[in-house]
Design an enzyme around this catalytic site. Sequence first.
Site, PDB file in Angstrom:
ATOM      1  N   GLY A  85      -6.127  31.789  33.241  1.00  0.00           N
ATOM      2  CA  GLY A  85      -6.921  32.987  33.498  1.00  0.00           C
ATOM      3  C   GLY A  85      -6.971  33.984  32.365  1.00  0.00           C
ATOM      4  N   TRP A  87      -8.795  33.913  29.601  1.00  0.00           N
ATOM      5  CA  TRP A  87     -10.173  34.215  29.204  1.00  0.00           C
ATOM      6  C   TRP A  87     -10.818  35.159  30.211  1.00  0.00           C
ATOM      7  CZ3 TRP A  87     -13.457  29.912  26.486  1.00  0.00           C
ATOM      8  CH2 TRP A  87     -12.817  29.526  25.304  1.00  0.00           C
ATOM      9  N   ASP A 113     -11.435  25.356  38.121  1.00  0.00           N
ATOM     10  CA  ASP A 113     -10.350  24.548  37.567  1.00  0.00           C
ATOM     11  C   ASP A 113      -9.883  23.572  38.632  1.00  0.00           C
ATOM     12  OD1 ASP A 113      -8.424  25.111  34.896  1.00  0.00           O
ATOM     13  OD2 ASP A 113      -7.481  23.912  36.467  1.00  0.00           O
ATOM     14  N   ASP A 129     -13.841  20.305  40.531  1.00  0.00           N
ATOM     15  CA  ASP A 129     -14.035  19.452  39.362  1.00  0.00           C
ATOM     16  C   ASP A 129     -15.491  19.603  38.940  1.00  0.00           C
ATOM     17  OD1 ASP A 129     -14.372  17.433  37.486  1.00  0.00           O
ATOM     18  OD2 ASP A 129     -13.142  15.986  38.578  1.00  0.00           O
ATOM     19  N   ASP A 153     -12.342  26.213  27.430  1.00  0.00           N
ATOM     20  CA  ASP A 153     -11.178  26.039  26.554  1.00  0.00           C
ATOM     21  C   ASP A 153     -10.427  24.775  26.964  1.00  0.00           C
ATOM     22  OD1 ASP A 153      -9.429  26.806  24.470  1.00  0.00           O
ATOM     23  OD2 ASP A 153      -8.067  27.791  25.876  1.00  0.00           O
ATOM     24  N   LYS A 193     -14.211  24.508  23.129  1.00  0.00           N
ATOM     25  CA  LYS A 193     -13.219  24.061  22.151  1.00  0.00           C
ATOM     26  C   LYS A 193     -13.484  22.614  21.752  1.00  0.00           C
ATOM     27  CE  LYS A 193      -8.879  23.628  23.514  1.00  0.00           C
ATOM     28  NZ  LYS A 193      -7.554  24.168  23.861  1.00  0.00           N
TER      29      LYS A 193
END
Length: 238
Positions: A85, A87, A113, A129, A153, A193
């Site tokens: 959490g 971000w 998540d 998901d 990320d 990322k």
Amino acid sequence: MAKKPTGKNTSGRGQRDLTVKVKTARGRRLSSTRWLQRQLNDPYVKRAQAEGYRGRAAFKIMELDDKYRFLVPGARVVDLGCAPGGWAQVAVPRINALGEKSGKAIGRFIGIDLQEVEPLAGAEFHQLDFMDEGADDQVKEWLGGQADVVMSDMAASSSGHKQTDHLRIMSLCETAAYFAFDVLEEGGTFVAKVLAGGAEGELQKLLKQKFKSVANVKPPSSRADSSEKFVVATGFRG
């Protein structure tokens, strides 16, 4: 609310920074010991603890947004793989999700998540998901429309083999990109990322077809010895 650093050393060890050395315990791999020692001495880890962030990754999205300005008041944001959490802690005040900036548009933050995430005022976390069928429609329903920002990320579990890890994260990033294509508003932004290693060129090609601008960025808080970078794609064409 994030705590402001006091600038005081309360460790009782004087006013100079100390380097923590970790002894290799029996049964602990040398690589694990090195990771722990690096973690204990990382200035961004220390800063995150001092300022109340859930992890050092908070500074990465902070630095990216300082440069590209996509977390603006009123923005509707989707964070893929949002745990723990950090971000969200950065995004919530910047998009004015709590309405604390008078006269500014109020944003929405949806974090998804596989694991449960500790609640945070102004953020809406869901266990989901994003690769499930219908996940994109579900997220748009929660948002009440299309997203202005999709960010990630995420990283696949490390195999210990550099090239394998690179291919895994690039596959994950490509899947996140296709998810973004389904949920982004025209003009939107995708941030994710990646790990350098050779396969990122295909992702660049894909994103350049869909966005007006695509950049690879290594924020200052990314470790110098890491192959980690972030792709920032702006101006979604729809």
